[in-house]
Design an enzyme around this catalytic site. Sequence first.
Site: not given
Ligand code: GLN
Length: 504
Positions: A91, A166, A190
């Site tokens: 990532k 994400s 995410s």
């Molecule tokens: N969707 C969540 C956020 O926007 C989780 C994101 C993540 O786990 N990096 O914070």
Amino acid sequence: MTAFCRQAKYLCLMPKYASLSDVQSALRSGSTTCRAVVEHYLSRIEHTRRLNAYVEIWAEEALDKADQLDARYRENPGSVGALFGAVLSLKDNICYAGHVVTAASKILEGFTSLYSATAVERLLAEDAIFIGRTNCDQFGMGSSNENSVYGPVLHALDPERVPGGSSGGAAVSVQTDTCLAALGSDTGGSVRQPAAFCGIWGLKPTYGRISRHGLIAYGSSFDQIGVLAHNPQDITTLLHVMQGPDDFDSTADGAPSPIRGTSSAVSHPPSAVKIAYFPEVIDSEGLEPGVRVVTRHFMDQLRAGGYSVEPVAFNSGPSSDENRQGTGAGLLDYVIPAYYVLTTAEASSNLARYDGIRYGYRSAKARNLEEAYLLSRTEGFSEEVKRRILLGTFVLSSGYYDAYYNKAQQVRAMIRQSLLAIFQEYDFILMPAAPTVAWRFGEHSDDPVAMYLSDIYTVLANLAGIPALAMPAGIHPENGMPVGIQWMAAPREDDKLLSFVAGL
Ligand code: GLN
């Protein structure tokens, strides 16, 4: 149960190598070489370019490394590491020395990592090969991968839908068989939510199990590196390579659970496993009916297999005020507000370092120091990142600190206590990974709060620091999209959870 899981496995495009042990037996039998394995994945990457899962491909480097490993293996088969043949994607928020890393943000444009994340170093030391850098939401902020400077990632089963976020690129990289497994990061879901949306497996380990050194910080007390893969065995193998204490991260204790070192199923006799679920989740209006159907079916299958699956209340005790407020969902009503108050607070502090001076992008329009800060940050961060920095700065400001930040910390402690109390009696908690399947592009993009609410089931594990895993549970009866189920376990019981799901 087995038949059900087998059916679920067909949700993602059938990979050429279903597991690391498949790759390694092919290598050992001489029917393939490491180079041929990398070439297979590179050709899959070419075929799936339009999905935008990768932002950079390290083709030559991966092939060179494969050649070196093949040569080493020919000379002495015992000299290769435990991850010989494991081709992984990375990532774009995890550092790899000498490679560009940007967190999908303009503010880190052209920034090259000076060192590798501890997790990356440990994987490399066991001869893993990284094939490329995957797209994601900027700084891990988002649930749909629409918030990236490289543009959105498309879902492989329906390109009009989001892959989740994400770690959307990571999920699609596995879904489309462009690598064996992917490294993602999970601050509030995410890894698990995109894994669920794409019909694969994803683990967020116990907080502290894997060092965060070299993971670009979003919410430091929530962030964990996680793995997305085709099966729980590969996740276990990678977890065991990455885990453990690290001088560069004092929160990494890495202490494994008592059942350690298993990368295969351990039999958990059904009568000995107690599974809890929250009825208010299953009955919630916010849960898409198709997801409810699959979740209920999954629970029925577990019961038919002899497991006890029991409803429990998620609250802070029978006499607490919390039970009498909100929508009757007990503490669940508070998880999203607490998560977004705390993570934005941490993000506002973590992202202060991007000032246009030290890293990446600097606005060319700046005429003095103040303008350099102001314009670089204004032009470098996306709207969502700026929204969170503003929100986080607000909740930390002296007039509001007690009302928001402190309150949210108290809620966090209460949530952890309540979950720990449940784990005194139950082995696992089961719930859907997300209230819906992968939605269509644009459905939530104008409504950040609706997007935040979609994280309701995943943020719990990060608030409490416990391990959680998403796995394919079935397909939505109307639109055929994958539905994921999520398992949570007590802190440090990652291995117990992994061996349990591997045996289902
Ligand atoms: N969707 C969540 C956020 O926007 C989780 C994101 C993540 O786990 N990096 O914070």
